[in-house]
Each structure stands twice: as structure tokens, then as C-alpha cells.
Write a protein that holds these residues in place. Structure first.
Motif, PDB file in Angstrom:
ATOM      1  N   TYR A 116      -6.618-103.358 -39.163  1.00 46.33           N
ATOM      2  CA  TYR A 116      -5.588-103.702 -40.129  1.00 46.33           C
ATOM      3  C   TYR A 116      -5.067-105.102 -39.844  1.00 46.33           C
ATOM      4  N   GLN A 117      -4.569-105.746 -40.887  1.00 49.79           N
ATOM      5  CA  GLN A 117      -3.986-107.072 -40.768  1.00 49.79           C
ATOM      6  C   GLN A 117      -2.801-107.172 -41.715  1.00 49.79           C
ATOM      7  N   ALA A 118      -2.008-108.222 -41.556  1.00 53.33           N
ATOM      8  CA  ALA A 118      -0.799-108.374 -42.370  1.00 53.33           C
ATOM      9  C   ALA A 118      -1.155-108.785 -43.791  1.00 53.33           C
ATOM     10  N   GLN A 119      -0.536-108.108 -44.736  1.00 51.89           N
ATOM     11  CA  GLN A 119      -0.648-108.508 -46.134  1.00 51.89           C
ATOM     12  C   GLN A 119       0.315-109.657 -46.423  1.00 51.89           C
ATOM     13  N   ASN A 120       1.467-109.643 -45.745  1.00 48.13           N
ATOM     14  CA  ASN A 120       2.482-110.679 -45.921  1.00 48.13           C
ATOM     15  C   ASN A 120       2.310-111.794 -44.886  1.00 48.13           C
ATOM     16  N   ARG A 121       1.140-112.422 -44.887  1.00 48.23           N
ATOM     17  CA  ARG A 121       0.816-113.449 -43.901  1.00 48.23           C
ATOM     18  C   ARG A 121       1.584-114.742 -44.130  1.00 48.23           C
ATOM     19  N   ASP A 122       2.309-114.834 -45.253  1.00 50.18           N
ATOM     20  CA  ASP A 122       3.129-116.020 -45.488  1.00 50.18           C
ATOM     21  C   ASP A 122       4.376-116.030 -44.610  1.00 50.18           C
ATOM     22  N   LYS A 123       4.704-114.877 -44.007  1.00 47.96           N
ATOM     23  CA  LYS A 123       5.834-114.772 -43.090  1.00 47.96           C
ATOM     24  C   LYS A 123       5.361-115.078 -41.664  1.00 47.96           C
ATOM     25  N   PRO A 124       5.934-116.100 -41.000  1.00 48.60           N
ATOM     26  CA  PRO A 124       5.430-116.516 -39.675  1.00 48.60           C
ATOM     27  C   PRO A 124       5.370-115.396 -38.648  1.00 48.60           C
ATOM     28  N   LEU A 125       6.429-114.586 -38.555  1.00 47.86           N
ATOM     29  CA  LEU A 125       6.435-113.516 -37.565  1.00 47.86           C
ATOM     30  C   LEU A 125       5.413-112.444 -37.899  1.00 47.86           C
ATOM     31  N   ALA A 126       5.334-112.077 -39.175  1.00 46.99           N
ATOM     32  CA  ALA A 126       4.359-111.076 -39.588  1.00 46.99           C
ATOM     33  C   ALA A 126       2.943-111.565 -39.323  1.00 46.99           C
ATOM     34  N   ASN A 127       2.694-112.835 -39.616  1.00 49.43           N
ATOM     35  CA  ASN A 127       1.359-113.394 -39.401  1.00 49.43           C
ATOM     36  C   ASN A 127       1.012-113.434 -37.913  1.00 49.43           C
ATOM     37  N   ALA A 128       1.952-113.866 -37.087  1.00 49.07           N
ATOM     38  CA  ALA A 128       1.694-113.916 -35.644  1.00 49.07           C
ATOM     39  C   ALA A 128       1.455-112.511 -35.082  1.00 49.07           C
ATOM     40  N   THR A 129       2.231-111.542 -35.545  1.00 49.14           N
ATOM     41  CA  THR A 129       2.035-110.158 -35.099  1.00 49.14           C
ATOM     42  C   THR A 129       0.671-109.643 -35.518  1.00 49.14           C
ATOM     43  N   SER A 130       0.275-109.988 -36.740  1.00 52.44           N
ATOM     44  CA  SER A 130      -1.037-109.579 -37.236  1.00 52.44           C
ATOM     45  C   SER A 130      -2.154-110.192 -36.389  1.00 52.44           C
ATOM     46  N   TYR A 201       3.763-105.976 -42.673  1.00 53.64           N
ATOM     47  CA  TYR A 201       4.213-106.057 -41.287  1.00 53.64           C
ATOM     48  C   TYR A 201       5.712-106.392 -41.246  1.00 53.64           C
ATOM     49  N   PRO A 202       6.409-105.992 -40.181  1.00 53.50           N
ATOM     50  CA  PRO A 202       7.788-106.462 -40.000  1.00 53.50           C
ATOM     51  C   PRO A 202       7.818-107.980 -39.892  1.00 53.50           C
ATOM     52  N   ASP A 203       8.831-108.612 -40.484  1.00 50.66           N
ATOM     53  CA  ASP A 203       8.907-110.076 -40.423  1.00 50.66           C
ATOM     54  C   ASP A 203      10.222-110.550 -39.825  1.00 50.66           C
ATOM     55  N   THR A 204      10.860-109.678 -39.034  1.00 53.18           N
ATOM     56  CA  THR A 204      12.060-110.058 -38.280  1.00 53.18           C
ATOM     57  C   THR A 204      11.872-109.643 -36.829  1.00 53.18           C
ATOM     58  N   TRP A 205      12.574-110.332 -35.928  1.00 54.17           N
ATOM     59  CA  TRP A 205      12.473-109.985 -34.512  1.00 54.17           C
ATOM     60  C   TRP A 205      12.957-108.561 -34.258  1.00 54.17           C
ATOM     61  N   SER A 206      14.024-108.161 -34.942  1.00 51.30           N
ATOM     62  CA  SER A 206      14.547-106.801 -34.743  1.00 51.30           C
ATOM     63  C   SER A 206      13.546-105.768 -35.246  1.00 51.30           C
ATOM     64  N   GLY A 207      12.863-106.067 -36.367  1.00 50.44           N
ATOM     65  CA  GLY A 207      11.866-105.139 -36.885  1.00 50.44           C
ATOM     66  C   GLY A 207      10.687-104.992 -35.936  1.00 50.44           C
ATOM     67  N   ILE A 208      10.265-106.105 -35.359  1.00 51.56           N
ATOM     68  CA  ILE A 208       9.168-106.070 -34.387  1.00 51.56           C
ATOM     69  C   ILE A 208       9.581-105.287 -33.152  1.00 51.56           C
ATOM     70  N   TRP A 209      10.809-105.521 -32.672  1.00 48.73           N
ATOM     71  CA  TRP A 209      11.303-104.803 -31.486  1.00 48.73           C
ATOM     72  C   TRP A 209      11.360-103.291 -31.745  1.00 48.73           C
TER      73      TRP A 209
END
Length: 349
Positions: A116-130, A201-209
């Protein structure tokens, strides 16, 4: 081989349309698409109803019960030889089911996990997580995770799934991993890194945490119940525990001078350097291959993101292992774990 696609949905009016469009565009013919609405309070069921004429089946639950409960509701009416699972915020490729079929036909295979990969790759955090997930799942081929299954992209033979008791509704954050452990005792659970879906993907630090903490907590519960005797599963938590301990040791020994704090400080720096080399170069390669714009911001996020994610994971793992209990922490969207009645709606065939 008939394949039943199960898609649990709760308040997904913003994304379910894209998911449905990708599902009805699948080139595989012998399939059924079952959307399970888990008592949404938005327009999710109304959107799904517009696809009933396109051989989509809608199951409506009266009470919200969570992902596993929704999947079990779909399993009750599914007629396929294998059960395919994904999420309502996910888009799948046209050859998705053909790839699963070819893997399921291999001798001894009872389940297949995809990437799986991020669909919302325009978001920096989501893209990095992906990108990090692509490193773990693609480069390392899930060598350091509990099993090969992921709820967003999995295929399981129906008989094996039923013999394993279906989806565990009490395992609220790791029903896919628990199922993978059970199925591995029955037959082969394989991983196909080329069968890739795109999901939100989550695109906030709190969402990733939160995401990694919940995952770690659920894994801690499972490890306490039955610790897997597989050294690869302990590499990640052991590495990051060493990182945290060396950092704390450095802070504690600083007042006593450089001679005392030198060793833990060097250990911490070596581990940080190792993680940077482990993730950043493969991340650069993935960005170049996928055509992502290279930027210092993305590289910086990619360098520090593993520390944040694994901090949350190890914290959750330790908490779940030492003093956690099932049901003591629940995701915010899950208000009621009681299973409600279901109602299926489908077009006449």
C-alpha cells in the motif's frame, strides 16, 4: 475462482466514491463487491446505493461495531471462494484481483497480503510516511513486521478464514495481524509487494503518533499473550529501546562530565546515524522512481519520522505488554463495540 470483496465503511462520504469507481472498474469478472456500512451518520450509504445497479451489494449495520465486526457482517453473506479486504478510502488497480487469484492458486497458500502507498501524496507527512512503508514493505519485504497481511489489501481463502473463526472483533486494532498468525498455522501466508493499492494516510504528527501507538499497543497485548519466537520481530523494538536508553543515559550522565556521558552519547549518535542511512538513501531512490519532487523538507521529515513513529510504537508496545488489557483503549470513531443487526441490499441479477 469467485472472489468476494469486503469493504467496511464508517463515515466515508468523502472517499467512498473513488473506492467504488475503482472496484467496479476491475477487469476480473467472477466477483462480488460488498460494502458494509457500519452505522454511518453521514451520506456514505446513500452514495453506495447509487452503485447497486452495478452489482454492488450494500450491507447496513444498525449499530457501529468497528472494522472486524463490519467484516464479519459481510462474511455472513459472501459467496466467494476467497475473501478480499480493503478500506473505503482506498483505490485499487485494475488487475488487483487477478494478482490475488494467481497467488491463491499456488500450492499450500491460504492467504496473500499486498502492499500500500499514500493516495494523498501531496501532503508532506503522508508522503514521507508512505515512503517509509514502501521501504519496510517493498525493500525489506515485511521482514520486520509480525505477518504479511494488512486489512487494506489482503486475500484469504474462505474455508481457512471460517476455520480460523473469522475476524476477531475484540482485536480492534490488529485483527489482520492476529488472523495472519492463525492462518500461518494452517498454510502459507505470502506477500506480493507488486500488488499495490493507494489509501489515505494521516497527514499530521498527532495522527501518525496515534496510528503507531495503537498498533504497538495491540502488538503488546498479543506478544504478552503468546510471544512469537522469531528474532526478526524483535529487531525493531530492541533497536529503538537501545536508542531511547542510550539517550536517557546521556542526559542523566551529562552533569558528571564528558568522561561519563561520552559512551552513551556515542552510542546514541551511532544509532541515529544508522537509522538515517537505513531510511534516507532508500527513500531517495523511491522518490526518484515514483517521480516525487525531491526537497530538503521531505528528506528532513524522512530522517526524523522513523524516530517519531517508532517512539510511538515502542511506547504502545511496552504499555500493552506490561499493563494493557483488551478494550482499555479504543479509537475515537468506535463508540460501541456491540454488534448490531444487518440488512443487505443488492440489485436483482
Amino acid at each position: 475462482m469467485k472472489l468476494s470483496v469486503l469493504v467496511p465503511a464508517y463515515n466515508e462520504e468523502q472517499s467512498v466514491l473513488s473506492c467504488l469507481n475503482s472496484l467496479i472498474s476491475l477487469s476480473y469478472t467472477d466477483k462480488e463487491i460488498i460494502i458494509i456500512d457500519d452505522a454511518s451518520v453521514d451520506r456514505t450509504p446513500q452514495i453506495v446505493e447509487t452503485f447497486l445497479s452495478k452489482n454492488v451489494i450494500l450491507v447496513r449495520r444498525e449499530k457501529n461495531g468497528g472494522r472486524a465486526a463490519a467484516l464479519n457482517s459481510g462474511l455472513e453473506i459472501a459467496t466467494g471462494d476467497a475473501i478480499i479486504t480493503t478500506d473505503a478510502d482506498t483505490v485499487v488497480p485494475a488487475d488487483w484481483l487477478q494478482r490475488f487469484k494467481s497467488q491463491l492458486e499456488r500450492p499450500g497458500v491460504v492467504a496473500v497480503g499486498g502492499a500500500y502507498q499514500a493516495q494523498n501524496r501531496d501532503k508532506p507527512l503522508a508522503n514521507a510516511t508512505s515512503i517509509l512503508d514502501q521501504i519496510m514493505n517493498g525493500v525489506f519485504k515485511k521482514s520486520f513486521v509480525p505477518n504479511k497481511l494488512s486489512g487494506v489489501n489482503s486475500a484469504i481463502k474462505r474455508d481457512a478464514l471460517l476455520n480460523s473463526g473469522g475476524f476477531n472483533e475484540n482485536s480492534w486494532w490488529s485483527e489482520d495481524s492476529e488472523l495472519g498468525w492463525k492462518l500461518s498455522r494452517i498454510g502459507k501466508v505470502v506477500y506480493d509487494p507488486e500488488n499495490i493499492v493507494s489509501t489515505q494516510y494521516p497527514d499530521t504528527w498527532s495522527g501518525i503518533w496515534r496510528r503507531k501507538f495503537y498498533w504497538g499497543y495491540a502488538m503488546g497485548l498479543k506478544f504478552r499473550e503468546q510471544i512469537p519466537f522469531n528474532i526478526k520481530l524483535w529487531i525493531r523494538p530492541t533497536l529503538f529501546m537501545a536508542l531511547f536508553i542510550s539517550f536517557l543515559a546521556f542526559l542523566v550522565t551529562v552533569p558528571y562530565g564528558i568522561r561519563v556521558s561520552f559512551v552513551p552519547g556515542v552510542i546514541f549518535l551511532v544509532l541515529c546515524s544508522f537509522l538515517t542511512l537505513l531510511y534516507v538513501p532508500p527513500g531517495v531512490f523511491i522518490m526518484a522512481r515514483t517521480g516525487d519532487r525531491m526537497s530538503l523538507k521531505t528528506l528532513f521529515v524522512l530522517a526524523i519520522l522513523p524516530l517519531v513513529r517508532e517512539s510511538a510504537y515502542v511506547y504502545g508496545l511496552c504499555l500493552g505488554f506490561c499493563k494493557g488489557r483488551a478494550g482499555s483503549i479504543t479509537p475515537s470513531w468506535k463508540e460501541n463495540i456491540k454488534r448490531g443487526g444487518i440488512e443487505a441490499t443488492e440489485t436483482k441479477r
